[in-house]
Scaffold this motif. Sequence first.
Motif, PDB file in Angstrom:
ATOM      1  N   LYS A  92      85.435  30.629 -13.334  1.00 21.83           N
ATOM      2  CA  LYS A  92      86.166  30.444 -14.579  1.00 21.83           C
ATOM      3  C   LYS A  92      87.358  31.399 -14.631  1.00 21.83           C
ATOM      4  CE  LYS A  92      85.336  30.221 -19.569  1.00 21.83           C
ATOM      5  NZ  LYS A  92      84.298  30.393 -20.639  1.00 21.83           N
TER       6      LYS A  92
ATOM      7  N   TYR B  64      97.391  26.651 -13.784  1.00 20.00           N
ATOM      8  CA  TYR B  64      96.111  27.113 -14.306  1.00 20.00           C
ATOM      9  C   TYR B  64      96.274  27.872 -15.619  1.00 20.00           C
ATOM     10  CZ  TYR B  64      93.542  25.787 -10.104  1.00 20.00           C
ATOM     11  OH  TYR B  64      92.958  25.082  -9.102  1.00 20.00           O
ATOM     12  N   GLU B  65      95.282  27.710 -16.495  1.00 11.87           N
ATOM     13  CA  GLU B  65      95.260  28.427 -17.771  1.00 11.87           C
ATOM     14  C   GLU B  65      93.903  29.093 -17.945  1.00 11.87           C
ATOM     15  OE1 GLU B  65      96.024  25.527 -20.767  1.00 11.87           O
ATOM     16  OE2 GLU B  65      98.121  25.212 -20.182  1.00 11.87           O
TER      17      GLU B  65
ATOM     18  N   ASP C 250      90.057  27.586 -17.534  1.00 18.70           N
ATOM     19  CA  ASP C 250      89.960  26.536 -16.513  1.00 18.70           C
ATOM     20  C   ASP C 250      88.913  26.929 -15.488  1.00 18.70           C
ATOM     21  OD1 ASP C 250      91.873  25.009 -17.679  1.00 18.70           O
ATOM     22  OD2 ASP C 250      93.485  25.480 -16.252  1.00 18.70           O
ATOM     23  N   GLU C 251      88.435  25.944 -14.726  1.00 22.96           N
ATOM     24  CA  GLU C 251      87.484  26.217 -13.646  1.00 22.96           C
ATOM     25  C   GLU C 251      88.137  25.879 -12.314  1.00 22.96           C
ATOM     26  OE1 GLU C 251      83.856  24.120 -14.496  1.00 22.96           O
ATOM     27  OE2 GLU C 251      83.077  25.810 -15.659  1.00 22.96           O
TER      28      GLU C 251
END
Length: 356
Positions: free
Chosen positions: A63, A87-88, A91-92
């Motif tokens: 994560k 990506y933030e 996110d995974e």
Amino acid sequence: MSKELVSALNSLEEDKGIKKEIIVEALEAALTSAYKRNYGQAQNVEVEFDDKKGNIHVYAVKKVVEEVADSRLEVSIKDALELNKGYELDDEIKFEVTPKNFGRIAAQTAKQVIMQRVREAERTMVYNKFSKYQDELITGEVERQDGHFVYVDLGQVEAVMPAGDQIPGEVYRPQDKVKVYVNKVEDATKGPQVFVSRTSPGLLKRLFEEEVPEIYDGTVEIVSIAREAGDRAKVSVRSNNPDIDPVGTTVGTRGQRVQTIVNELSGENMDVVEWTDDNAQYIANALNPSEVVDVIFDPENERACTVIVPDYQLSLAIGKKGQNARLAAKLTGYKIDIKSESEVSGNSSDIIEDNE
């Protein structure tokens, strides 16, 4: 191993009817457990199996967080952005962690999963097949016998016949063909369990359906059956065609039809009587072969009556050890008090009740 596994999955789908997707799903779950057990239980991992090429990949799922507290489960937003600017937080991300020697573990796991799924599929197939035979007649072969059960091979499954479902005095020898009635089918832990019977009234009904075309097609209908298996039975029948005699049709010319059933049931005597909506007449018919003078119904109990018979017919009406009267009571559902004409004045008599 990859090509072999894909080939095995394709064969199972074709031969056993087990969908490839079901096995792949189970395999991925099993491989995930196998990886955690061997390489790190704390990791959040996913296993993906390519059912086209047979390749197996293990991914650690992490994560995206601001600050990493556990590197096995998390990745910093800074490191994530270096991988992909999109990506933030929260996110995974999947990181491949497939061990070099994971193939051996995967092969063992795949074998276990496939064997388990095959067993489950075979159990389901057998259960589905024999659950359709519940309440039906089927011919099997006697395999063996112990103190409590007779084991009957029905093909694909071994059925059990408890002592209470065996006809008293009947001998069951290995390899004997025997007609049995399927009482119950259970999907037990160790596999489908089929219970069969030779004493059930249902067996007698199915035998009549086999032997009498008019019963099979519904022209003549079996209304009720009372059995003391291996000894005597009473069967009440009615006709749905006014031009057909239900009793004569069921018994057959010179008793041939009913004799076939008697022979199948080790000499069990058969009384075939006519059902009628006239309850008094029906009760009189059920007491066959005895003559009946009168049937008096109890005003305080709608399912009880007193049956009056000629003095010289009393023993015949009651039957040996009360059997004739007992079966008549079971057949009709009435509590029957049998008295001779000379007893009508009030002397006591035996009372036969329907115990069912």
